[in-house]
Design an enzyme around this catalytic site. Structure first.
Site, mmCIF file in Angstrom:
data_model
loop_
_atom_site.group_PDB
_atom_site.id
_atom_site.type_symbol
_atom_site.label_atom_id
_atom_site.label_comp_id
_atom_site.label_asym_id
_atom_site.label_seq_id
_atom_site.Cartn_x
_atom_site.Cartn_y
_atom_site.Cartn_z
ATOM 1 N N LYS A 178 -6.667 -0.751 -5.147
ATOM 2 C CA LYS A 178 -8.143 -0.761 -5.120
ATOM 3 C C LYS A 178 -8.742 0.429 -5.850
ATOM 4 O O LYS A 178 -9.516 1.217 -5.295
ATOM 5 C CB LYS A 178 -8.674 -0.815 -3.684
ATOM 6 N N GLY A 204 -13.085 5.302 -15.936
ATOM 7 C CA GLY A 204 -11.921 4.860 -16.713
ATOM 8 C C GLY A 204 -10.853 5.914 -16.865
ATOM 9 O O GLY A 204 -9.654 5.656 -16.656
ATOM 10 N N ALA A 247 -11.243 2.574 -8.066
ATOM 11 C CA ALA A 247 -12.715 2.484 -8.003
ATOM 12 C C ALA A 247 -13.398 3.659 -8.691
ATOM 13 O O ALA A 247 -14.492 4.053 -8.296
ATOM 14 C CB ALA A 247 -13.165 2.402 -6.542
ATOM 15 N N HIS A 279 0.913 -1.154 0.000
ATOM 16 C CA HIS A 279 0.000 0.000 0.000
ATOM 17 C C HIS A 279 0.943 1.191 0.000
ATOM 18 O O HIS A 279 1.275 1.737 1.065
ATOM 19 C CB HIS A 279 -0.861 0.038 1.266
ATOM 20 N N THR A 318 -10.178 8.563 -15.066
ATOM 21 C CA THR A 318 -9.523 8.904 -13.797
ATOM 22 C C THR A 318 -8.575 7.786 -13.347
ATOM 23 O O THR A 318 -7.430 8.055 -12.956
ATOM 24 C CB THR A 318 -10.588 9.183 -12.709
HETATM 25 P P1 BMP Z 1 -3.595 -8.267 7.658
HETATM 26 O O1 BMP Z 1 -3.150 -9.691 7.273
HETATM 27 O O2 BMP Z 1 -2.599 -7.538 8.496
HETATM 28 O O3 BMP Z 1 -4.990 -8.251 8.217
HETATM 29 O O4 BMP Z 1 -3.624 -7.441 6.275
HETATM 30 C C1 BMP Z 1 -4.481 -7.774 5.219
HETATM 31 C C2 BMP Z 1 -4.165 -6.955 3.996
HETATM 32 O O5 BMP Z 1 -5.014 -7.372 2.926
HETATM 33 C C3 BMP Z 1 -4.367 -5.458 4.142
HETATM 34 O O6 BMP Z 1 -3.351 -4.804 3.387
HETATM 35 C C4 BMP Z 1 -5.723 -5.183 3.491
HETATM 36 O O7 BMP Z 1 -5.756 -3.919 2.862
HETATM 37 C C5 BMP Z 1 -5.823 -6.282 2.454
HETATM 38 N N1 BMP Z 1 -7.198 -6.795 2.194
HETATM 39 C C6 BMP Z 1 -7.954 -7.439 3.163
HETATM 40 O O8 BMP Z 1 -7.516 -7.583 4.300
HETATM 41 N N2 BMP Z 1 -9.208 -7.923 2.841
HETATM 42 C C7 BMP Z 1 -9.747 -7.811 1.595
HETATM 43 O O9 BMP Z 1 -10.837 -8.299 1.359
HETATM 44 C C8 BMP Z 1 -8.976 -7.159 0.600
HETATM 45 C C9 BMP Z 1 -7.717 -6.681 0.915
HETATM 46 O O10 BMP Z 1 -7.001 -6.102 -0.035
#
Ligand code: BMP
Length: 275
Positions: free
Chosen positions: A94, A99, A96, A63, A101
């Protein structure tokens, strides 16, 4: 046979998208279906964690907008680590928006995501134009896109007919959409058995993976690598805090956790493909 009953190596041979092929080949080469999500705010911690977990992962998920001291040289360093440790890069952006933008957000700004991230993702909520917008930038660069068909969070709205529509959208753009962020396989979803598309092979990358706790008190829900890979047929486990915990300086603990998740994920895969 259903893609998840074939080996990663066999699937790599059949995939035409370069990012999907690279990911499948990397999984096979490193015998790892573990992706680590490195959600920390300092560039120093970010690079330190990646250097420690690098040997055990097929993919690093970023991220990049979390980093408070971001400079373009961080990308050079990340790319050097991806060569050193042989992993694929996935910026979990992610997208959202419309197109036009998303094409700008993907190619430009401070982060220039398309120039360094092999894989990125998008919410299907705007409809197919989000794929056209992103593919106008990413396809010429050999990138791949994942659609968020489901989420790991409690109360997620991405379910039922929304998930089905996401899969239909992906089917129309198989040169660029390589798979899904989801909690289970999406093969044949939204089709009747006689309609199902035989050579469809979407990769399923699955967050919400943890061995020690069931949630984080902010809606996140965790399942084990075995539940995700063996029971639900997913291809890649994405683990964040389960591996780097609260203290990025604990190098030995992080390394041990990465090995533990790598071993569990791979054992679940071997159990899955066993005839
Ligand atoms: P963690 O294992 O520390 O909970 O992190 C999960 C990661 O996956 C985070 O970066 C989150 O943005 C991403 N994520 C998620 O947890 N669930 C989803 O459904 C989609 C994701 O991208």
């Amino acid at each position: 046979s259903s893609p998840h009953l074939r080996t990663y190596a066999e699937r790599a041979l059949q995939h035409k998208n370069p990012a999907a092929k690279l990911l499948l080949e990397t999984i096979e080469r490193k015998k790892s279906n573990l992706a680590v999500s490195v959600d920390v705010a300092s560039a120093k911690d970010f690079l330190a964690i990646i250097d420690v977990v690098g040997p055990f992962v097929c993919l690093i998920k970023t991220h990049i907008d979390i980093i408070h001291d971001f400079t373009p040289s961080l990308i050079t360093d990340l790319q050097a680590l991806s060569v050193k440790h042989d992993f694929v890069i996935f910026e979990d952006r992610k997208f959202a928006d419309i197109g036009n933008t998303v094409a700008l957000q993907y190619s430009s700004g401070v982060h220039k995501i398309a120039s360094w991230s092999h894989i990125t993702n998008a919410h299907p909520v705007p409809g197919p134009s989000i794929i056209s917008g992103l593919s106008s930038v990413g396809l010429p660069l050999g990138r791949g896109l994942l659609l968020l068909a489901e989420m790991s969070t409690k109360g997620s709205l991405a379910s039922g007919s929304y998930t089905e529509a996401a899969v239909q959208m992906a089917r129309e753009h198989r040169n660029f959409v390589i798979g899904f962020i989801a909690q289970r396989r999406m093969d044949g979803i939204g089709t009747t058995p006689d309609e199902s598309i035989p050579d469809e092979d979407f990769l399923i990358l699955t967050p919400g993976v943890g061995l020690d706790v069931s949630g984080d008190g902010m809606g996140q829900q965790y399942r084990t690598p075995r539940q995700v890979v063996l029971d639900s047929g997913c291809d890649v486990i994405i683990v964040g805090r389960g591996i780097y915990g609260k203290d990025p300086s604990l190098v030995e603990a992080i390394s041990a956790q990465a090995q533990r998740y790598r071993d569990d994920g791979w054992a679940a895969y071997l159990a899955r493909i066993k005839p």
